[in-house]
Design a protein around this motif. Structure first.
Motif, short mmCIF file in Angstrom:
data_model
loop_
_atom_site.label_atom_id
_atom_site.label_comp_id
_atom_site.label_asym_id
_atom_site.label_seq_id
_atom_site.Cartn_x
_atom_site.Cartn_y
_atom_site.Cartn_z
N SER A 156 15.24 13.01 107.82
CA SER A 156 16.54 12.61 107.31
C SER A 156 16.97 11.31 107.99
CB SER A 156 17.58 13.70 107.56
OG SER A 156 17.85 13.82 108.96
N ALA A 210 6.62 17.80 98.12
CA ALA A 210 7.71 17.08 97.46
C ALA A 210 8.56 18.00 96.60
CB ALA A 210 7.15 15.92 96.62
N THR A 212 11.82 20.68 95.79
CA THR A 212 13.26 20.73 96.08
C THR A 212 13.51 21.47 97.38
OG1 THR A 212 13.75 20.72 93.71
CG2 THR A 212 15.47 21.52 95.19
N PHE A 215 12.65 19.11 100.39
CA PHE A 215 13.71 18.12 100.61
C PHE A 215 14.95 18.78 101.25
CE2 PHE A 215 11.74 15.84 96.81
CZ PHE A 215 11.08 14.92 97.60
N GLN A 216 15.34 19.92 100.72
CA GLN A 216 16.56 20.57 101.19
C GLN A 216 16.42 21.06 102.62
OE1 GLN A 216 19.26 20.43 99.03
NE2 GLN A 216 20.30 20.81 100.98
N THR A 228 5.73 14.36 101.26
CA THR A 228 5.87 13.86 99.90
C THR A 228 4.79 12.82 99.65
OG1 THR A 228 7.43 12.98 98.26
CG2 THR A 228 7.50 12.01 100.47
N ASP A 232 7.02 7.98 96.58
CA ASP A 232 8.26 8.69 96.24
C ASP A 232 9.45 7.73 96.24
OD1 ASP A 232 10.49 10.37 96.08
OD2 ASP A 232 9.53 11.95 97.25
N LEU A 235 13.69 9.06 97.97
CA LEU A 235 14.07 9.37 99.35
C LEU A 235 15.39 8.72 99.76
CD1 LEU A 235 10.58 9.21 101.12
CD2 LEU A 235 11.81 11.21 100.27
N GLN A 238 18.49 10.25 98.55
CA GLN A 238 18.73 11.58 99.12
C GLN A 238 19.14 11.53 100.60
OE1 GLN A 238 16.19 15.00 97.72
NE2 GLN A 238 14.74 13.34 97.33
N LEU A 240 17.04 10.23 102.95
CA LEU A 240 15.79 10.52 103.65
C LEU A 240 15.03 9.23 103.92
CD1 LEU A 240 14.76 13.58 101.43
CD2 LEU A 240 15.72 13.69 103.76
#
Length: 314
Positions: A156, A210, A212, A215-216, A228, A232, A235, A238, A240
């Motif tokens: 993150s 990659a 959901t 990512f979460q 990922t 991508d 990122l 989001q 990231l």
């Protein structure tokens, strides 16, 4: 004399038609020459692939190119490579693959999980190194694309700012949870490489490539690191950040068609179709197409069709 002329004319016409009919028996018909029918007309083919966005997009390209030649195509999108690779070359005939990924998978399948990887940073060297394994499996790799998509690892932006982490070596000596695909474990371009090359203490959470959930998990702080693609495009939006692979654990992951050798022998036109597709792709193009799928939320099939039409491939 006048009354006999129509009869003679009819007889002559009948003889002409008969001769034409006999001659026609020796000439190829439209069906025999293939005009008006596609090369794959009536032939069923199964494409096996993974379910993440990039693979789904490229699979849609394969499907539409083949359907354009009359093939009846079924696609099977699954979570991990071994699922469809185990069904090749019989139940699955074609797979959109990555050079190092497929060669190293065949190597570990044949020689065990601790087998030294055959892949290098060079696509052709990697294909040559896996030649005997590919032959034994009954798979032929066609021409690799210039498009290259490797595993990428992200944190993150909040974590990066707080800990000063922008490259993988910044995590050396740290204990982190990695959200990644289930087949990450033991791979030198994933868990094993992060441990052995970077000295990171990894706890693997198999939440998907990659996905959901992956990512979460990173956004929520349940995992510090996520997996990922290096292409991508979602990122930044989001919150990231993709980390630099500064010690180079990623091998040659060029896109490449993997095809049943027997199917290819029976349908040699497939080689040209898929090689033309690979030749039309590069990293810039693929990254732009992926943004349309991942960010703009367009359907992979629609993005694939637009691209193929613009390149004259369908």
């Amino acid at each position: 004399m006048h009354a006999r002329r129509p009869l003679l004319a009819v007889t002559a016409l009948a003889l002409t038609a008969l001769m034409a009919g006999c001659a026609g028996d020796d000439l190829p018909s439209d069906d025999d020459t293939g005009s008006g029918s596609a090369a794959g007309e009536g032939t069923s083919v199964v494409i096996g692939s993974q379910s993440f966005d990039e693979a789904a997009l490229v699979t849609a390209m394969y499907q539409q190119v083949l359907e354009g030649e009359g093939y009846e195509v079924e696609t099977r999108l699954v979570d991990t490579r071994p699922v469809y690779l185990n069904e090749m070359p019989d139940s699955v005939q074609i797979a959109p693959e990555y050079v190092a990924g497929v060669v190293d998978q065949l190597n570990t399948d044949a020689n065990g999980p601790d087998a030294e990887p055959l892949s290098t940073s060079d696509a052709q060297e990697t294909i040559d190194a896996g030649a005997s394994l590919l032959e034994d499996k009954g798979i032929t790799l066609l021409e690799p694309s210039k498009a290259f998509s490797a595993n990428g690892y992200f944190v993150s932006q909040e974590f990066s700012d707080a800990e000063g982490v922008t490259k993988l070596s910044d995590l050396e000596g740290e204990a982190v949870t990695l959200a990644a695909a289930p087949d990450c474990k033991g791979r030198t371009d994933c868990e094993k490489g992060l441990v052995d090359t970077y000295g990171i203490d990894i706890t693997l959470e198999p939440l998907g490539y990659a996905s959901t959930e992956t990512f979460q998990a990173v956004l929520d702080g349940e995992a510090q690191l996520g997996q990922t693609s290096t292409l991508d495009g979602t990122l930044e939006d989001q919150g990231l950040l993709l980390l630099e692979d500064d010690r180079g654990i990623q091998p040659a992951q060029n896109l490449v068609p993997a095809v049943s050798s027997q199917f290819l022998a029976d349908h040699p036109d497939v080689e040209g179709l898929l090689n033309d597709l690979m030749g039309a792709l590069d990293n810039e193009t693929l990254a732009e197409l992926l943004v349309r799928v991942q960010v703009d939320r367009e359907e992979p099939a629609d993005v694939a069709q637009n691209f193929l039409e613009s390149e004259g491939l369908v």
